[in-house]
Design a protein around this motif. Sequence first.
Motif, PDB file in Angstrom:
ATOM      1  N   THR A   8       0.689  -1.135  -0.166  1.00  0.00           N
ATOM      2  CA  THR A   8      -0.076   0.244  -0.465  1.00  0.00           C
ATOM      3  C   THR A   8       0.524   1.250   0.120  1.00  0.00           C
ATOM      4  OG1 THR A   8      -1.537  -1.526   0.708  1.00  0.00           O
ATOM      5  CG2 THR A   8      -1.922   1.355   1.167  1.00  0.00           C
ATOM      6  N   LEU A   9       0.324   1.943  -0.924  1.00  0.00           N
ATOM      7  CA  LEU A   9       1.482   3.276  -1.044  1.00  0.00           C
ATOM      8  C   LEU A   9       0.299   4.816  -0.966  1.00  0.00           C
ATOM      9  CD1 LEU A   9       3.349   1.651  -4.112  1.00  0.00           C
ATOM     10  CD2 LEU A   9       4.609   1.977  -2.082  1.00  0.00           C
ATOM     11  N   ARG A  10       1.719   5.310  -0.249  1.00  0.00           N
ATOM     12  CA  ARG A  10       0.404   6.618  -0.599  1.00  0.00           C
ATOM     13  C   ARG A  10       1.681   7.455  -0.890  1.00  0.00           C
ATOM     14  NH1 ARG A  10      -3.574   8.056   2.500  1.00  0.00           N
ATOM     15  NH2 ARG A  10      -3.275   6.667   3.943  1.00  0.00           N
ATOM     16  N   SER A  11       1.215   8.368  -2.009  1.00  0.00           N
ATOM     17  CA  SER A  11       1.403   9.386  -2.572  1.00  0.00           C
ATOM     18  C   SER A  11       1.133  10.662  -2.502  1.00  0.00           C
ATOM     19  CB  SER A  11       1.356   9.474  -3.976  1.00  0.00           C
ATOM     20  OG  SER A  11       2.420   9.957  -5.460  1.00  0.00           O
ATOM     21  N   MET A  12       1.703  12.003  -2.121  1.00  0.00           N
ATOM     22  CA  MET A  12       1.216  13.133  -2.302  1.00  0.00           C
ATOM     23  C   MET A  12       1.359  13.879  -3.034  1.00  0.00           C
ATOM     24  SD  MET A  12       0.626  13.447   2.017  1.00  0.00           S
ATOM     25  CE  MET A  12       0.926  14.924   2.132  1.00  0.00           C
ATOM     26  N   PHE A  13       0.425  14.835  -3.778  1.00  0.00           N
ATOM     27  CA  PHE A  13       1.739  15.871  -4.739  1.00  0.00           C
ATOM     28  C   PHE A  13       0.044  16.644  -4.534  1.00  0.00           C
ATOM     29  CE2 PHE A  13      -1.051  12.238  -7.004  1.00  0.00           C
ATOM     30  CZ  PHE A  13      -2.127  12.838  -7.319  1.00  0.00           C
ATOM     31  N   ASP A  14      -0.022  17.739  -5.424  1.00  0.00           N
ATOM     32  CA  ASP A  14       0.150  18.834  -6.286  1.00  0.00           C
ATOM     33  C   ASP A  14      -0.620  18.607  -7.556  1.00  0.00           C
ATOM     34  OD1 ASP A  14       0.379  20.736  -3.453  1.00  0.00           O
ATOM     35  OD2 ASP A  14       1.900  21.465  -4.402  1.00  0.00           O
ATOM     36  N   ALA A  21      -5.560  16.019 -10.574  1.00  0.00           N
ATOM     37  CA  ALA A  21      -5.048  14.462  -9.685  1.00  0.00           C
ATOM     38  C   ALA A  21      -5.213  13.122 -10.292  1.00  0.00           C
ATOM     39  CB  ALA A  21      -5.666  14.586  -8.402  1.00  0.00           C
ATOM     40  N   ARG A  22      -6.252  12.527 -10.932  1.00  0.00           N
ATOM     41  CA  ARG A  22      -6.753  11.702 -12.101  1.00  0.00           C
ATOM     42  C   ARG A  22      -5.333  11.493 -12.399  1.00  0.00           C
ATOM     43  NH1 ARG A  22      -7.902   6.031  -9.910  1.00  0.00           N
ATOM     44  NH2 ARG A  22     -10.337   6.028 -10.417  1.00  0.00           N
ATOM     45  N   LEU A  23      -4.929  12.273 -13.307  1.00  0.00           N
ATOM     46  CA  LEU A  23      -4.640  11.432 -14.297  1.00  0.00           C
ATOM     47  C   LEU A  23      -3.075  11.757 -13.692  1.00  0.00           C
ATOM     48  CD1 LEU A  23      -5.549  14.545 -16.965  1.00  0.00           C
ATOM     49  CD2 LEU A  23      -5.492  12.495 -17.594  1.00  0.00           C
ATOM     50  N   ILE A  24      -2.648  12.225 -12.986  1.00  0.00           N
ATOM     51  CA  ILE A  24      -1.348  12.498 -12.189  1.00  0.00           C
ATOM     52  C   ILE A  24      -0.903  10.558 -11.971  1.00  0.00           C
ATOM     53  CG2 ILE A  24       0.310  12.978 -10.467  1.00  0.00           C
ATOM     54  CD1 ILE A  24      -0.660  15.628 -11.513  1.00  0.00           C
ATOM     55  N   ALA A  25      -2.062  10.351 -11.073  1.00  0.00           N
ATOM     56  CA  ALA A  25      -2.158   9.196 -10.376  1.00  0.00           C
ATOM     57  C   ALA A  25      -2.448   8.182 -11.632  1.00  0.00           C
ATOM     58  CB  ALA A  25      -4.016   8.522  -9.765  1.00  0.00           C
ATOM     59  N   GLN A  29       0.767   5.375 -12.048  1.00  0.00           N
ATOM     60  CA  GLN A  29       0.253   3.822 -12.137  1.00  0.00           C
ATOM     61  C   GLN A  29       0.723   3.204 -13.163  1.00  0.00           C
ATOM     62  OE1 GLN A  29      -3.945   2.999 -12.833  1.00  0.00           O
ATOM     63  NE2 GLN A  29      -3.879   1.451 -12.995  1.00  0.00           N
ATOM     64  N   GLU A  30       1.339   3.614 -13.827  1.00  0.00           N
ATOM     65  CA  GLU A  30       1.791   3.216 -15.762  1.00  0.00           C
ATOM     66  C   GLU A  30       3.148   2.985 -15.019  1.00  0.00           C
ATOM     67  OE1 GLU A  30       0.879   5.763 -18.442  1.00  0.00           O
ATOM     68  OE2 GLU A  30      -0.985   5.553 -18.313  1.00  0.00           O
ATOM     69  N   VAL A  31       4.054   3.958 -14.636  1.00  0.00           N
ATOM     70  CA  VAL A  31       5.119   4.160 -14.473  1.00  0.00           C
ATOM     71  C   VAL A  31       5.643   3.070 -13.599  1.00  0.00           C
ATOM     72  CG1 VAL A  31       6.734   4.713 -13.079  1.00  0.00           C
ATOM     73  CG2 VAL A  31       5.639   6.050 -14.256  1.00  0.00           C
ATOM     74  N   LEU A  32       5.190   2.985 -12.449  1.00  0.00           N
ATOM     75  CA  LEU A  32       4.905   1.208 -11.264  1.00  0.00           C
ATOM     76  C   LEU A  32       4.868   0.369 -12.320  1.00  0.00           C
ATOM     77  CD1 LEU A  32       3.347   2.800  -8.285  1.00  0.00           C
ATOM     78  CD2 LEU A  32       5.253   1.968  -8.240  1.00  0.00           C
ATOM     79  N   ALA A  33       3.609  -0.393 -13.302  1.00  0.00           N
ATOM     80  CA  ALA A  33       3.527  -1.237 -13.675  1.00  0.00           C
ATOM     81  C   ALA A  33       4.560  -1.559 -14.341  1.00  0.00           C
ATOM     82  CB  ALA A  33       2.340  -1.040 -14.569  1.00  0.00           C
ATOM     83  N   GLU A  34       5.011  -0.276 -15.077  1.00  0.00           N
ATOM     84  CA  GLU A  34       6.436  -0.997 -15.895  1.00  0.00           C
ATOM     85  C   GLU A  34       7.661  -1.393 -15.306  1.00  0.00           C
ATOM     86  OE1 GLU A  34       7.569   2.776 -17.620  1.00  0.00           O
ATOM     87  OE2 GLU A  34       6.282   2.923 -18.755  1.00  0.00           O
ATOM     88  N   VAL A  42      -1.343  -3.083 -10.134  1.00  0.00           N
ATOM     89  CA  VAL A  42      -0.552  -1.667  -9.662  1.00  0.00           C
ATOM     90  C   VAL A  42      -2.347  -1.370  -9.818  1.00  0.00           C
ATOM     91  CG1 VAL A  42       0.542  -0.744 -11.719  1.00  0.00           C
ATOM     92  CG2 VAL A  42       0.439   0.175  -8.742  1.00  0.00           C
ATOM     93  N   ASP A  43      -2.765  -0.293  -9.128  1.00  0.00           N
ATOM     94  CA  ASP A  43      -4.436   0.180  -9.291  1.00  0.00           C
ATOM     95  C   ASP A  43      -4.318   1.340  -8.549  1.00  0.00           C
ATOM     96  OD1 ASP A  43      -5.587  -1.699 -10.400  1.00  0.00           O
ATOM     97  OD2 ASP A  43      -5.516  -3.007  -8.701  1.00  0.00           O
ATOM     98  N   VAL A  44      -4.961   2.286  -8.614  1.00  0.00           N
ATOM     99  CA  VAL A  44      -4.945   3.300  -8.279  1.00  0.00           C
ATOM    100  C   VAL A  44      -6.874   3.334  -7.183  1.00  0.00           C
ATOM    101  CG1 VAL A  44      -5.678   5.651  -8.060  1.00  0.00           C
ATOM    102  CG2 VAL A  44      -4.023   5.097  -9.528  1.00  0.00           C
ATOM    103  N   THR A  45      -6.913   3.362  -6.465  1.00  0.00           N
ATOM    104  CA  THR A  45      -7.834   2.782  -5.549  1.00  0.00           C
ATOM    105  C   THR A  45      -8.352   4.268  -4.698  1.00  0.00           C
ATOM    106  OG1 THR A  45      -6.440   2.229  -3.309  1.00  0.00           O
ATOM    107  CG2 THR A  45      -7.062   0.752  -4.733  1.00  0.00           C
ATOM    108  N   GLN A  46      -7.632   4.946  -4.702  1.00  0.00           N
ATOM    109  CA  GLN A  46      -8.774   6.517  -4.231  1.00  0.00           C
ATOM    110  C   GLN A  46      -7.583   8.007  -5.026  1.00  0.00           C
ATOM    111  OE1 GLN A  46     -10.192   6.906  -0.054  1.00  0.00           O
ATOM    112  NE2 GLN A  46      -8.385   6.578   0.276  1.00  0.00           N
ATOM    113  N   VAL A  47      -8.272   8.612  -5.394  1.00  0.00           N
ATOM    114  CA  VAL A  47      -7.493  10.174  -5.752  1.00  0.00           C
ATOM    115  C   VAL A  47      -8.733  10.996  -4.654  1.00  0.00           C
ATOM    116  CG1 VAL A  47      -6.560  11.454  -7.178  1.00  0.00           C
ATOM    117  CG2 VAL A  47      -6.427   9.204  -7.296  1.00  0.00           C
ATOM    118  N   ILE A  48      -8.020  11.327  -4.100  1.00  0.00           N
ATOM    119  CA  ILE A  48      -9.083  12.393  -2.871  1.00  0.00           C
ATOM    120  C   ILE A  48      -7.992  13.912  -2.564  1.00  0.00           C
ATOM    121  CG2 ILE A  48     -10.108  10.996  -2.024  1.00  0.00           C
ATOM    122  CD1 ILE A  48      -8.846  10.358   0.420  1.00  0.00           C
TER     123      ILE A  48
END
Length: 125
Positions: A8-14, A21-25, A29-34, A42-48
Amino acid sequence: MSRQFIATLRSMFDAEDALEARLIANELQEVLAEKLDEDDTVDVTQVIPIETANDHVEPSEVVEQLYRCRDLLIKTRIVECFDLAGWIDRTGWILEHRQEDTFDVTGYDHGRVMDRANILLGRTK
């Protein structure tokens, strides 16, 4: 023998707005999948927004935590903990399926917890 793991990873960004925010997430996800093998996911489960992070949790995040808790309770081999694991599994299942058009709590299979216990306790493959 390899085993599966969940990180479980947590990323904080502007970001300017929720869409950015969803596009950045998704880019993260794509970078991690590589970095993963083809059959790993790898899935993004929430962006809030950070100001609501303590007020809102996506059901998928709750479900993941519930199932991990269920597994830990089963592994104690204590009857009362096993009973609680059954209730937790049922709650997780409800959260997973509650938005389906055909949702009916009677569709829950009470044997799920026994199947999971057999796997966790090495009684089946």
